[in-house]
Design a protein around this motif. Structure first.
Motif, mmCIF file in Angstrom:
data_model
loop_
_atom_site.group_PDB
_atom_site.id
_atom_site.type_symbol
_atom_site.label_atom_id
_atom_site.label_comp_id
_atom_site.label_asym_id
_atom_site.label_seq_id
_atom_site.Cartn_x
_atom_site.Cartn_y
_atom_site.Cartn_z
ATOM 1 N N GLY A 156 0.814 -1.204 0.000
ATOM 2 C CA GLY A 156 0.000 0.000 0.000
ATOM 3 C C GLY A 156 0.851 1.259 0.000
ATOM 4 O O GLY A 156 0.556 2.234 -0.709
ATOM 5 N N PHE A 169 -3.436 1.982 1.157
ATOM 6 C CA PHE A 169 -3.332 2.904 0.028
ATOM 7 C C PHE A 169 -4.430 3.966 0.096
ATOM 8 O O PHE A 169 -4.176 5.161 -0.063
ATOM 9 C CB PHE A 169 -3.427 2.115 -1.284
ATOM 10 C CG PHE A 169 -3.359 2.971 -2.517
ATOM 11 C CD1 PHE A 169 -2.227 3.708 -2.808
ATOM 12 C CD2 PHE A 169 -4.433 3.025 -3.404
ATOM 13 C CE1 PHE A 169 -2.153 4.496 -3.952
ATOM 14 C CE2 PHE A 169 -4.373 3.804 -4.549
ATOM 15 C CZ PHE A 169 -3.233 4.542 -4.827
ATOM 16 N N ALA A 200 -3.631 -4.118 1.771
ATOM 17 C CA ALA A 200 -2.889 -3.286 0.823
ATOM 18 C C ALA A 200 -3.772 -2.163 0.282
ATOM 19 O O ALA A 200 -3.358 -0.996 0.220
ATOM 20 C CB ALA A 200 -2.360 -4.141 -0.329
ATOM 21 N N ASP A 201 -5.007 -2.489 -0.113
ATOM 22 C CA ASP A 201 -5.943 -1.480 -0.612
ATOM 23 C C ASP A 201 -6.326 -0.494 0.480
ATOM 24 O O ASP A 201 -6.441 0.714 0.242
ATOM 25 C CB ASP A 201 -7.209 -2.161 -1.145
ATOM 26 C CG ASP A 201 -7.312 -2.069 -2.670
ATOM 27 O OD1 ASP A 201 -6.470 -1.381 -3.283
ATOM 28 O OD2 ASP A 201 -8.229 -2.686 -3.232
#
Length: 209
Positions: free
Chosen positions: A23, A92, A88-89
């Protein structure tokens, strides 16, 4: 029991931190590792999120790994499937909500931090030895089938992902090269000086404690 709990904890922390580093790499916008170049490219082609793309590819590779060599599938493999893309999303998106267009200095700091975080997480994850990610399993299966030595199989897989990811419009940049050249040695450094001493109950060197 204590050792088993340590291994599970290390695997969980390692996978979480790996996802966090991805991310941050994406936020720094200097490129990502070869596998994520492919994932970001496929997400762009199919107009899906990174999470969905990562989960679908991971699930497909999990079926392949299970059929080819079940011993490679373990707790880490399943955790990777369940939380990698989501974390990870999430990281981010959270960073983007703070600043949509970070300054160059912030991007460089993020790149450096993500690089060390990725290496540290890899050391924890590999030392835990509770299965491998589905991506790592491909090269291991190829080596097991005598297609070539592991390092050459891994290079071939990385190059294939990188090429396909570039063609798909994935997020490639200088970080992709930096990751390829530095993460391996850094992982080994953290394994030797931190992860393995922690697991074995040995003293961690003063400069890392």
């Amino acid at each position: 029991m204590e050792r088993k709990n340590k291994r599970i904890g290390m695997a969980f922390i390692g996978i979480i931190m790996t996802a966090v580093s991805v991310g941050i790499f994406r936020y720094a916008d200097f490129g990502v590792d070869p596998y994520c170049v492919l994932l970001t490219g496929l997400a762009r082609i199919f107009y899906t999120s990174f999470t969905i793309t990562a989960n679908v590819i991971c699930a497909l590779l999990l079926v392949f790994a299970w059929r080819m060599k079940k011993s490679l599938v373990g707790v880490s493999t399943l955790l990777n499937l369940l939380i990698y893309g989501v974390v990870a999303d999430g990281v981010f998106a959270a960073l983007k909500s703070v600043s949509e267009t970070p300054a160059l200095s912030v991007r460089i700091i993020c790149l450096t931090g993500a690089l060390f975080l990725l290496a540290f997480s890899g050391a924890m994850y590999y030392t835990a030895d509770l299965g491998v990610s589905t991506y790592d399993a491909i090269a291991l299966i190829m080596a097991d089938r005598k297609i070539g030595k592991f390092k050459y199989c891994r290079i071939a897989i990385d190059l294939t992902c990188l090429t396909a990811g570039i063609l798909a419009g994935g997020e490639i940049g200088i970080a992709t090269v930096i990751i390829a050249l530095t993460v391996g040695p850094l992982i080994q450094y953290f394994r030797t000086n931190l992860a393995e001493p922690f697991l074995e109950g040995r003293k961690i060197p003063a400069f890392l404690s």
